[in-house]
Design an enzyme around this catalytic site. Structure first.
Site, PDB file in Angstrom:
ATOM      1  N   ASP A 178      -2.348   0.985   7.337  1.00  0.00           N
ATOM      2  CA  ASP A 178      -1.615   0.832   6.075  1.00  0.00           C
ATOM      3  C   ASP A 178      -1.121  -0.603   5.888  1.00  0.00           C
ATOM      4  O   ASP A 178      -1.086  -1.107   4.770  1.00  0.00           O
ATOM      5  CB  ASP A 178      -0.444   1.821   6.004  1.00  0.00           C
ATOM      6  CG  ASP A 178      -0.951   3.260   5.960  1.00  0.00           C
ATOM      7  OD1 ASP A 178      -1.485   3.662   4.918  1.00  0.00           O
ATOM      8  OD2 ASP A 178      -0.828   3.960   6.976  1.00  0.00           O
ATOM      9  N   ASP A 190       0.883  -1.167   0.000  1.00  0.00           N
ATOM     10  CA  ASP A 190       0.000   0.000   0.000  1.00  0.00           C
ATOM     11  C   ASP A 190       0.920   1.215   0.000  1.00  0.00           C
ATOM     12  O   ASP A 190       1.431   1.607   1.046  1.00  0.00           O
ATOM     13  CB  ASP A 190      -0.902  -0.008   1.232  1.00  0.00           C
ATOM     14  CG  ASP A 190      -1.803   1.220   1.279  1.00  0.00           C
ATOM     15  OD1 ASP A 190      -2.299   1.645   0.224  1.00  0.00           O
ATOM     16  OD2 ASP A 190      -2.007   1.751   2.392  1.00  0.00           O
ATOM     17  N   GLU A 206      -1.234  -1.524  -4.870  1.00  0.00           N
ATOM     18  CA  GLU A 206      -2.449  -0.760  -5.131  1.00  0.00           C
ATOM     19  C   GLU A 206      -2.162   0.304  -6.181  1.00  0.00           C
ATOM     20  O   GLU A 206      -1.115   0.943  -6.162  1.00  0.00           O
ATOM     21  CB  GLU A 206      -2.938  -0.111  -3.837  1.00  0.00           C
ATOM     22  CG  GLU A 206      -4.334   0.477  -3.958  1.00  0.00           C
ATOM     23  CD  GLU A 206      -4.871   0.917  -2.615  1.00  0.00           C
ATOM     24  OE1 GLU A 206      -5.293   0.051  -1.839  1.00  0.00           O
ATOM     25  OE2 GLU A 206      -4.848   2.129  -2.354  1.00  0.00           O
TER      26      GLU A 206
END
EC number: 3.1.21.10
Length: 173
Positions: A139, A8, A67
Site C-alpha cells: 500500500d 492509496d 487514487e
C-alpha cells in the site's frame, strides 16, 4: 522542486508516500501505512483524517495526489473506499493543498509502463526508481506510485505548455 504526497486510500489500511521532485528526478522522503484499528466506520474515517493531517504537518507537501475509486464487484467496498478517500481529501483541503486524482491504470502506466501491472511489479519499480534498499509495503508502494504519477503528469503538462508557448511565439514573429 515540489514535495508530493500520494495516498492509496483504504477502509482498513491507507498507504501514504512522499517524494521530492526536481525536474525529472524523484527523491524518497517517507512512506508507510495508516492502520485503522477501530471497527466503527465513522471512527475509521477520523483515523484517516487525523493520520493524513499529521503526515501533512510533518512533511509539508506542496501538492496532494490520490487514487480514484474503481468500481469493484462489491458496491459496499466501493462506498467504504469512497468514504476513506473523502476523509483524506478533506485533510488535504484543510491544509490548503490542491488535490489531484488518478486512476489505478494511470498510476501503473506512469510507473511500470503498463496499466495492467500487478502490485509486485509496482513495488519492484518503486524500489528501483527511488533506489530503496527493499520493497516498500504494497500500500505504501502504491501511494509512492500515485505521487510519482502526479509528478510525471505535471511535468508532461508543463512541457506541453512550454512547447505550445514556443509555437505561438514562433507564429507571432
Amino acid at each position: 522542486m515540489a514535495i508530493i504526497l500520494g495516498i492509496d486510500p483504504g477502509s482498513r489500511l491507507t498507504g501514504y508516500g512522499v517524494v521530492r521532485q526536481t525536474g525529472q528526478k524523484f527523491e524518497y522522503i517517507a512512506s508507510g501505512c495508516i492502520r485503522l484499528t477501530l471497527n466503527d466506520i465513522p471512527d475509521r474515517l477520523k483515523q484517516i483524517f487525523d493520520g493524513v493531517s499529521e503526515i501533512i504537518q510533518q512533511t509539508q507537501p506542496d501538492v496532494f495526489a490520490i487514487e480514484q475509486v474503481f468500481m469493484a464487484r462489491n458496491p459496499d467496498s466501493a462506498l467504504k473506499l469512497g468514504q476513506a478517500r473523502g476523509a483524506a481529501i478533506v485533510a488535504a483541503k484543510n491544509a490548503g493543498l490542491e488535490v489531484f486524482e488518478y486512476s489505478a491504470r494511470q498510476v501503473k502506466q506512469a510507473v511500470v509502463g503498463t496499466g495492467a501491472a500487478d502490485k509486485t511489479q509496482v513495488q519492484h519499480m518503486i524500489r528501483t526508481l527511488l533506489k530503496l534498499p527493499g520493497n516498500p509495503q504494497a500500500d505504501a508502494a502504491d501511494a509512492l506510485a500515485v505521487a510519482m504519477c502526479h509528478g510525471h503528469t505535471h511535468q508532461s503538462l508543463l512541457h506541453m505548455a512550454g512547447q505550445a508557448t514556443k509555437t505561438v511565439r514562433g507564429r507571432l514573429r
